[in-house]
Design a protein around this motif. Structure first.
Motif, PDB file in Angstrom:
ATOM      1  N   ALA A  37      -4.322  12.353  24.345  1.00  0.00           N
ATOM      2  CA  ALA A  37      -3.692  12.797  23.093  1.00  0.00           C
ATOM      3  C   ALA A  37      -3.488  14.306  23.169  1.00  0.00           C
ATOM      4  O   ALA A  37      -4.413  15.053  23.465  1.00  0.00           O
ATOM      5  N   ILE A  38      -2.278  14.745  22.918  1.00  0.00           N
ATOM      6  CA  ILE A  38      -1.944  16.166  22.959  1.00  0.00           C
ATOM      7  C   ILE A  38      -1.645  16.610  21.535  1.00  0.00           C
ATOM      8  O   ILE A  38      -0.873  15.978  20.821  1.00  0.00           O
ATOM      9  N   THR A  39      -2.269  17.701  21.139  1.00  0.00           N
ATOM     10  CA  THR A  39      -2.083  18.200  19.780  1.00  0.00           C
ATOM     11  C   THR A  39      -1.995  19.721  19.796  1.00  0.00           C
ATOM     12  O   THR A  39      -2.578  20.377  20.653  1.00  0.00           O
ATOM     13  N   SER A  40      -1.265  20.250  18.836  1.00  0.00           N
ATOM     14  CA  SER A  40      -1.188  21.704  18.718  1.00  0.00           C
ATOM     15  C   SER A  40      -2.343  22.233  17.867  1.00  0.00           C
ATOM     16  O   SER A  40      -2.604  23.427  17.855  1.00  0.00           O
ATOM     17  N   SER A  41      -3.026  21.343  17.162  1.00  0.00           N
ATOM     18  CA  SER A  41      -4.184  21.747  16.349  1.00  0.00           C
ATOM     19  C   SER A  41      -5.445  21.702  17.202  1.00  0.00           C
ATOM     20  O   SER A  41      -5.567  20.871  18.099  1.00  0.00           O
ATOM     21  N   PRO A  42      -6.398  22.567  16.892  1.00  0.00           N
ATOM     22  CA  PRO A  42      -7.642  22.539  17.666  1.00  0.00           C
ATOM     23  C   PRO A  42      -8.423  21.252  17.393  1.00  0.00           C
ATOM     24  O   PRO A  42      -8.455  20.755  16.279  1.00  0.00           O
ATOM     25  N   VAL A  43      -9.021  20.702  18.454  1.00  0.00           N
ATOM     26  CA  VAL A  43      -9.845  19.504  18.350  1.00  0.00           C
ATOM     27  C   VAL A  43     -11.256  19.879  18.774  1.00  0.00           C
ATOM     28  O   VAL A  43     -11.457  20.519  19.798  1.00  0.00           O
ATOM     29  N   THR A  44     -12.207  19.448  17.980  1.00  0.00           N
ATOM     30  CA  THR A  44     -13.603  19.764  18.265  1.00  0.00           C
ATOM     31  C   THR A  44     -14.346  18.513  18.713  1.00  0.00           C
ATOM     32  O   THR A  44     -13.858  17.393  18.552  1.00  0.00           O
ATOM     33  N   ASP A  45     -15.529  18.729  19.231  1.00  0.00           N
ATOM     34  CA  ASP A  45     -16.371  17.590  19.601  1.00  0.00           C
ATOM     35  C   ASP A  45     -16.733  16.775  18.366  1.00  0.00           C
ATOM     36  O   ASP A  45     -16.915  15.566  18.452  1.00  0.00           O
ATOM     37  N   GLU A  46     -16.809  17.415  17.200  1.00  0.00           N
ATOM     38  CA  GLU A  46     -17.082  16.703  15.955  1.00  0.00           C
ATOM     39  C   GLU A  46     -15.932  15.743  15.622  1.00  0.00           C
ATOM     40  O   GLU A  46     -16.163  14.627  15.150  1.00  0.00           O
ATOM     41  N   ASN A  47     -14.688  16.146  15.892  1.00  0.00           N
ATOM     42  CA  ASN A  47     -13.550  15.240  15.701  1.00  0.00           C
ATOM     43  C   ASN A  47     -13.679  14.004  16.586  1.00  0.00           C
ATOM     44  O   ASN A  47     -13.401  12.883  16.151  1.00  0.00           O
ATOM     45  N   ILE A  48     -14.117  14.214  17.815  1.00  0.00           N
ATOM     46  CA  ILE A  48     -14.297  13.100  18.748  1.00  0.00           C
ATOM     47  C   ILE A  48     -15.396  12.171  18.236  1.00  0.00           C
ATOM     48  O   ILE A  48     -15.249  10.948  18.247  1.00  0.00           O
ATOM     49  N   ARG A  49     -16.513  12.724  17.770  1.00  0.00           N
ATOM     50  CA  ARG A  49     -17.609  11.901  17.213  1.00  0.00           C
ATOM     51  C   ARG A  49     -17.131  11.112  16.007  1.00  0.00           C
ATOM     52  O   ARG A  49     -17.491   9.961  15.812  1.00  0.00           O
ATOM     53  N   SER A  50     -16.294  11.731  15.184  1.00  0.00           N
ATOM     54  CA  SER A  50     -15.763  11.055  14.006  1.00  0.00           C
ATOM     55  C   SER A  50     -14.903   9.847  14.419  1.00  0.00           C
ATOM     56  O   SER A  50     -14.994   8.777  13.812  1.00  0.00           O
ATOM     57  N   LEU A  51     -14.064  10.021  15.430  1.00  0.00           N
ATOM     58  CA  LEU A  51     -13.267   8.904  15.948  1.00  0.00           C
ATOM     59  C   LEU A  51     -14.167   7.800  16.493  1.00  0.00           C
ATOM     60  O   LEU A  51     -13.931   6.611  16.270  1.00  0.00           O
ATOM     61  N   HIS A  52     -15.200   8.209  17.212  1.00  0.00           N
ATOM     62  CA  HIS A  52     -16.140   7.244  17.772  1.00  0.00           C
ATOM     63  C   HIS A  52     -16.794   6.423  16.662  1.00  0.00           C
ATOM     64  O   HIS A  52     -16.872   5.202  16.729  1.00  0.00           O
ATOM     65  N   ASP A  53     -17.242   7.078  15.624  1.00  0.00           N
ATOM     66  CA  ASP A  53     -17.876   6.372  14.503  1.00  0.00           C
ATOM     67  C   ASP A  53     -16.889   5.452  13.796  1.00  0.00           C
ATOM     68  O   ASP A  53     -17.259   4.365  13.359  1.00  0.00           O
ATOM     69  N   TYR A  54     -15.647   5.879  13.683  1.00  0.00           N
ATOM     70  CA  TYR A  54     -14.640   5.073  12.992  1.00  0.00           C
ATOM     71  C   TYR A  54     -14.329   3.776  13.754  1.00  0.00           C
ATOM     72  O   TYR A  54     -14.219   2.708  13.168  1.00  0.00           O
ATOM     73  N   PHE A  55     -14.179   3.876  15.085  1.00  0.00           N
ATOM     74  CA  PHE A  55     -13.752   2.724  15.872  1.00  0.00           C
ATOM     75  C   PHE A  55     -14.889   1.837  16.371  1.00  0.00           C
ATOM     76  O   PHE A  55     -14.636   0.728  16.836  1.00  0.00           O
ATOM     77  N   ARG A  56     -16.135   2.284  16.312  1.00  0.00           N
ATOM     78  CA  ARG A  56     -17.232   1.503  16.866  1.00  0.00           C
ATOM     79  C   ARG A  56     -17.301   0.124  16.210  1.00  0.00           C
ATOM     80  O   ARG A  56     -17.352   0.003  14.991  1.00  0.00           O
ATOM     81  N   ASN A  57     -17.272  -0.917  17.011  1.00  0.00           N
ATOM     82  CA  ASN A  57     -17.342  -2.317  16.575  1.00  0.00           C
ATOM     83  C   ASN A  57     -16.309  -2.658  15.505  1.00  0.00           C
ATOM     84  O   ASN A  57     -16.576  -3.401  14.576  1.00  0.00           O
ATOM     85  N   ARG A  58     -15.138  -2.099  15.628  1.00  0.00           N
ATOM     86  CA  ARG A  58     -14.062  -2.352  14.677  1.00  0.00           C
ATOM     87  C   ARG A  58     -13.030  -3.280  15.306  1.00  0.00           C
ATOM     88  O   ARG A  58     -12.731  -3.182  16.482  1.00  0.00           O
ATOM     89  N   GLN A  59     -12.492  -4.177  14.488  1.00  0.00           N
ATOM     90  CA  GLN A  59     -11.398  -5.013  14.961  1.00  0.00           C
ATOM     91  C   GLN A  59     -10.098  -4.206  14.914  1.00  0.00           C
ATOM     92  O   GLN A  59      -9.849  -3.476  13.970  1.00  0.00           O
ATOM     93  N   VAL A  60      -9.298  -4.375  15.958  1.00  0.00           N
ATOM     94  CA  VAL A  60      -8.026  -3.684  16.063  1.00  0.00           C
ATOM     95  C   VAL A  60      -6.943  -4.744  16.252  1.00  0.00           C
ATOM     96  O   VAL A  60      -7.109  -5.685  17.024  1.00  0.00           O
TER      97      VAL A  60
END
Length: 188
Positions: A133-156
């Motif tokens: 994923a390429i973004t012009s906004s800064p991405v932090t490790d906290e953003n990555i953890r947030s994505l991890h928490d959101y998708f963990r054991n989630r149906q897609v």
């Protein structure tokens, strides 16, 4: 070969039985031809076996723009009305032509019942997607953890479009891993 004898009509019908070849396929390019499908080396299979047609049995569908890497996914090629029956080791070198989007490995002859067994195991396959994923906004490790928490054991729900046909498949996300890569060569 199978011969069907009709005693009443006094006829004999000879049917050439298909050959089933199990393999693992890798889709090495994201590039999709204008028809919207990856190019398989089917013409080479037909040529090698002197066949009328080849039917491809896969264990599920791939998103159109995704590559299939690693050791690939299972596939069984059904060679219809073969005129010749060469050994798969003789055919293997013909199938790995770089002009195709699909590469085939681990070819073995199997029985027709292997198609049913492979398709019954579709839900057992583990698929790993890698995304950049390429973004012009800064991405932090906290953003990555947030994505991890959101998708963990989630149906897609995955949506596959093939021409006018649309299929939906529900899958589970069991693990998500990510990291921030900072590279000054990206310009927005």
């Amino acid at each position: 070969m199978e011969a069907v004898i009709d005693i009443g009509a006094g006829s004999v019908d000879v049917q050439v039985m298909p050959i089933y070849i199990s393999a693992r396929y890798r889709k090495i390019r994201r590039l999709i031809n204008k028809g919207g499908r990856a190019r398989w080396p089917i013409d080479k299979v037909m040529q090698a076996y002197g066949a009328q047609d080849v039917v491809i049995h896969t264990g599920g569908e791939d998103p159109m723009g995704a590559r299939v890497l690693g050791n690939g996914r299972p596939v069984i090629l059904q060679v219809v009305r073969p005129g010749r029956r060469p050994d798969v080791s003789d055919v293997y070198s013909l199938l790995n032509d770089s002009s195709y989007d699909i590469m085939l490995n681990n070819l073995t002859r199997v029985k027709a019942s292997a198609v049913v067994r492979m398709k019954a195991r579709i839900r057992d396959y583990v698929i790993t997607y890698r995304v950049l994923a390429i973004t012009s906004s800064p991405v932090t490790d906290e953003n990555i953890r947030s994505l991890h928490d959101y998708f963990r054991n989630r149906q897609v729900v995955q949506v596959f479009r093939r021409g006018h046909r649309v299929r939906r498949r529900v899958s589970m996300v069991y693990e998500l891993d990510g990291r921030v890569i900072r590279d000054s060569s990206w310009n927005f």
